[in-house]
Design a protein around this motif. Structure first.
Motif, short mmCIF file in Angstrom:
data_model
loop_
_atom_site.label_atom_id
_atom_site.label_comp_id
_atom_site.label_asym_id
_atom_site.label_seq_id
_atom_site.Cartn_x
_atom_site.Cartn_y
_atom_site.Cartn_z
N MET A 115 0.86 -1.17 0.00
CA MET A 115 0.00 0.00 0.00
C MET A 115 0.90 1.23 0.00
O MET A 115 1.89 1.24 0.72
N ALA A 546 -3.95 -8.00 -6.43
CA ALA A 546 -3.42 -8.84 -7.49
C ALA A 546 -4.24 -10.11 -7.66
O ALA A 546 -3.71 -11.20 -7.86
N CYS A 547 -5.55 -9.95 -7.58
CA CYS A 547 -6.45 -11.06 -7.87
C CYS A 547 -7.06 -10.82 -9.25
O CYS A 547 -6.49 -10.10 -10.05
N ILE A 569 -7.30 0.75 -5.16
CA ILE A 569 -6.03 1.44 -5.00
C ILE A 569 -5.12 1.06 -6.14
O ILE A 569 -4.93 -0.12 -6.44
N GLY A 570 -4.56 2.07 -6.79
CA GLY A 570 -3.50 1.79 -7.73
C GLY A 570 -3.94 1.49 -9.13
O GLY A 570 -3.13 1.24 -9.99
N SER A 571 -5.22 1.47 -9.40
CA SER A 571 -5.60 1.29 -10.80
C SER A 571 -5.36 2.57 -11.55
O SER A 571 -5.19 3.62 -10.97
N GLU A 582 -6.19 -3.54 -9.31
CA GLU A 582 -4.95 -4.00 -8.67
C GLU A 582 -5.18 -4.35 -7.21
O GLU A 582 -4.85 -5.43 -6.76
N THR A 583 -5.73 -3.41 -6.48
CA THR A 583 -5.98 -3.67 -5.06
C THR A 583 -7.37 -3.18 -4.69
O THR A 583 -7.74 -2.05 -4.98
#
Lengths: 604, 268
Positions: A115, A546-547, A569-571, A582-583
């Motif tokens: 994170m 990461a699924c 988060i993080g896309s 992503e998360t």
């Protein structure tokens, strides 16, 4: 020592009742309506104030509105498992006389760089709201929060009776913030900095404690990576007659520990030994360290050994017989060094160490420490392909020798199902089982099969299991076992495991007590996510990174569950239509999505 | 515009490039407050920047120390991060690069200075991103043990050990090589407490003098540059990170001199 200590009781249930209650308590039995309401309230107050446990209080608050209100007036210790589940205003509205707050922020995977640093969990809004509402606040215990020096300064100024500050896995502050707390909080009893990231502002915070006799009972700064003024520390220890727990950082040498022990050894119950190496090599005759430890008649908890010089380790032998807790997890000790020490530790209940003690060392533990409740073995070399010094042999030995084991954290390179099955039978008291086979997707190295049966046996036979972390090669079958038998599981950590969505479905449909779910790098997608929608309001959080989730599904979930905050988060920020998530981090919230989300967080 | 010297209107925070650096320098005008005053300075930005860096001064203090990652065989100079930034970098390695925010109504992406043809940087980033991501996806779909390749992708956050625990394996004896010297030496890093001590010892051992160190320009003056190989296998400039961090991650030392060093000197 509180690395991921888990609270056993569920989180505050703040959801059911509205914040305001009218004076008339219509739900109470008819006879009480003859009493004036304030009398009833007073009676209730006097009764409810004896309730300590969170669970009991939560239950009491659900009886009726009057009870809800009075419970709110009498609760002095508040636990908030997720700082974003509610706003500080709601806290102060409902609970009027809070003296102690336990607040948790980021999810655990944030500790492993999953994170970004500036995600949130700021303490600032909490301290500023409480500064006005709870001037009598005495204790603040924060975990994984972002605390700045300004926050600490505000805390020190706003609460004249402040007694206990505990910061676990926190960051954002430095020694200057600590100095302010030390200086302004005249009634400070506890200052515990545990596994926090403390910036070195080059401030001599130890000198900032007031000159006269202090009320200090516990001072823990082993995580502070900054040199300290030892003379000031000596003075402080000398004028702190109530000091029981002292945990030094690695900048305190063995000679200095020796001097401190001569000052205050008999009262100490917990000692963090600092570097445990000699600072000044030029001195020929080292002082009698063993004598200093002999004086520690009350020490039951020993830690430190940050830069251990093994030749001095036998100095701790005099205290071994009394030890209930021993933390060697920073000391690279070989089995030969270790065995003479552990042979004396018959009363040991909590033991943390590095895997450098090898299976041999674990066998020694199993032979001696029959009272062992908690064991944590950390990897000296935390990489995937190394030769692991500990294996299923050590685990087997522990399971046979330490039948009362309740909590296990074990890092290794190889494991077998047989060892896990044995442990499940030998240690029925297990409530926490966390096994990390560091090589990803490793099967049973003897049979070549997946680790399904081993973990299955654990969930089946350890009937009290509430926390589970899995690793190694796992198929959907393992998760089927979890769903079928893991009825008390509250926390589940999954990494690189499972074959399909069915795995996660088993868990979501089968584990009714599941509160905290953290998953990374596993092939679970939209079908699995949708299958848990009946659970998410009853959970503290769900983390999936990461699924195989898509943005569309996450949006659907967010739409269907308005009180659930769904953070992605993080896309890709530029392209909102980008489908891969992503998360995903989602949690229930009474006050809607947070306002302080940084740019890389998208709240759906 | 071939990227060799660029003029940007003074309204925007700007950098003016004086010389032509090697390929793949990635530049940005993201930190106007700190570097606008030196027109010939080439600022090497992090690959990813977090929007809060502008707003959070404290964070920047922590982020101040940067490391140059020197890969001789690829001749690429890339910024590597310290612990604080390292976490961000690790996390963001799958993300596309710059997230710019609008600062004072300026969209900084427009003012971003790049070398190379437009579009090339983008392709490279995407390739990087897709490469790492496909690595992960492959892992999930195949669900078999990842084939051990010589340069195994470092998985972020695995095994799940907190960073302060990972500092245990500190290396003490390291090999030291000097360009042109017939044989290598070995020194024990633990016997030194800071950089001046180490550099003095190296100077004595190899009979050279080292230039003045500055954070911006490395070692100036003598044509001798001390570098080290860290745990990840990257060659870094000695002196950028705090001593403790250096001594626990240094695996070997190499004193560069001669043509390699001169090339680096002029580049900086």
């Amino acid at each position: 020592m509180s690395e991921d200590d888990e609270d056993q009781s569920p989180a505050t249930d703040l959801r059911s009742q509205p914040p305001c209650s009218p004076n008339k308590s219509r739900n109470c039995i008819s006879s009480s309506q003859t009493f004036p309401d304030h009398v009833l309230e007073n009676v209730l107050e006097n009764v409810l104030q004896f309730l300590d446990s969170r669970c009991d209080r939560n239950a009491a608050s659900l009886v009726c509105k009057l009870w809800w209100k009075v419970e709110g007036l009498t609760r002095s210790e508040v636990f908030i498992g997720n700082c974003y589940a509610l706003s500080p205003a709601r806290l102060t509205q409902r609970f009027k006389r809070v003296r102690s707050l336990l607040l948790k922020g980021k999810p655990r995977f944030a500790d492993f760089n999953l994170m970004p640093a500036d995600w949130g969990a700021n303490f600032a809004p909490w301290v500023s709201t409480m500064a006005k509402a709870y001037p009598w606040l005495e204790k603040v215990d924060l975990k994984r929060m972002f605390v700045t020096d300004d926050d600490l300064a505000l805390l020190a100024e706003s609460f004249p009776g402040f007694k206990e500050l505990i910061l676990v896995c926190c960051e954002g502050f430095g020694t200057s913030g600590i100095a302010v707390v030390a200086n302004k909080c005249r009634k400070l009893k506890v200052l515990d900095l545990i596994e926090s990231d403390v910036t070195d502002d080059e401030v001599d915070w130890v000198s900032c404690f007031p000159e006269d006799v202090t009320c200090l009972e516990s001072l823990a700064f082993d995580c502070v990576e900054a040199p300290i003024n030892f003379k000031a520390l000596e003075g402080l220890v000398g004028r702190s007659p109530l000091l029981r727990k002292l945990r030094l950082n690695r900048f305190v040498s063995l000679e200095e520990v020796h001097r401190l022990l001569l000052l205050g050894a008999p009262q100490l119950t917990s000692l963090g030994t600092g570097s445990f190496s000699r600072g000044d090599q030029s001195q020929q005759e080292p002082p009698d360290y063993a004598a200093a430890f002999r004086a520690c008649k009350s020490v039951v908890c020993l830690s430190g050994f940050r830069e251990l010089m093994p030749e001095y380790l036998p100095a701790i032998l005099p205290v071994c017989a009394n030890l209930t807790s021993l933390n060697f997890s920073y000391a690279n000790i070989s089995p030969d060094m270790f065995k003479p020490i552990i042979h004396n530790c018959h009363k040991l209940q909590i033991f943390w160490a590095l895997d450098s003690i090898c299976d041999e060392g674990l066998q020694a533990v199993a032979a001696t420490c029959k009272e062992l409740r908690e064991l944590r073995i950390f990897p000296f070399d935390p990489r995937e392909d190394t030769e692991g010094p500990v294996s299923e042999l050590g685990l087997q030995a522990i399971s046979e020798g330490c039948r009362k084991l309740e909590s296990l954290l074990y890092f290794c390179q190889h494991m077998t199902n047989a060892a896990l099955i044995a442990m499940s039978h030998n240690c029925p008291e297990l409530t926490v089982f966390r096994l990390c086979i560091m090589g990803r997707l490793r099967p049973d190295h003897v049979t070549g099969k997946a680790m399904d049966e081993g973990f299955g046996a654990i969930v089946k036979n350890c009937k009290k299991l509430t926390r589970l972390a899995v690793s190694g090669l796992l198929t959907d079958q393992a998760f089927r076992y979890m769903g079928e038998y893991g009825k008390l599981i509250r926390t589940l950590s999954v990494a690189f495991a499972g074959d399909s969505d069915m795995a996660l479905r088993h868990v979501l449909e089968g584990c009714p007590r599941l509160q905290k779910l953290e998953i990374r790098d596993s092939p679970f997608g939209d079908v699995a996510l949708r299958s848990g929608m009946h659970r998410y309001y009853n959970m503290r959080f769900v983390w999936m990174s990461a699924c195989r989730l898509t943005m569309g599904c996450c949006k659907d979930v967010a739409r269907a569950m308005p009180n659930l905050v769904v953070e992605v988060i993080g896309s890709d920020d530029d392209d909102v239509n980008r489908d891969y998530v992503e998360t995903l981090y989602m949690y229930r919230s009474l006050d809607g999505p947070r306002k302080d989300a940084p740019q890389f967080v998208t709240i759906l | 515009m071939d990227g060799q010297s660029v003029y940007v209107p003074p309204l925007f925070p700007c950098l003016i490039l004086a010389s032509h650096p090697p390929d793949n320098f990635y530049l940005s005008s993201f930190y106007p407050n700190f570097y606008a005053s030196s027109p010939t300075f080439i600022y090497l930005s992090p690959l990813f920047s977090s929007s809060t860096k502008l707003t959070n001064e404290k964070n920047h203090n922590k982020n101040k120390r940067r490391i140059l990652r020197w890969k001789p065989h690829k001749n690429i100079l890339v910024k590597k991060k310290t612990t604080q930034e390292h976490r961000e970098n690790d996390f963001l390695i799958l993300k596309k690069t710059m997230t710019y925010e609008k600062v004072n109504e300026l969209n900084l992406k427009d003012t971003e200075l790049r070398l190379g043809l437009p579009g090339t940087e983008q392709a490279k980033e995407e390739q990087e991103v897709s490469c790492v991501r496909s690595n992960k996806r492959q892992l999930q779909s195949d669900n078999e043990e990842e084939s051990t390749s010589p340069t195994k992708t470092q998985i972020v956050g695995w095994p799940p050990v907190r960073s302060y625990r990972k500092n245990n394996n500190s290396v003490s004896y390291v090999k030291v090589s000097m360009d042109g010297a017939p044989y290598l030496r070995k020194i024990d890093l633990k016997t030194y407490k800071n950089y001046p001590e180490l550099l003095k010892a190296l100077e004595n051992m190899f009979k050279f003098t080292i230039g003045e160190y500055s954070e911006r320009e490395g070692y100036k003056g003598s044509g001798v540059i001390p570098t080290y190989e860290d745990k990840d296998g990257d060659w870094m400039l000695v002196g950028d990170v705090p001593w403790d961090m250096f001594s626990s991650s240094c695996k070997r030392l190499r004193i560069m001199k001669g043509s390699d060093a001169l090339a680096l000197d002029s580049a900086l």
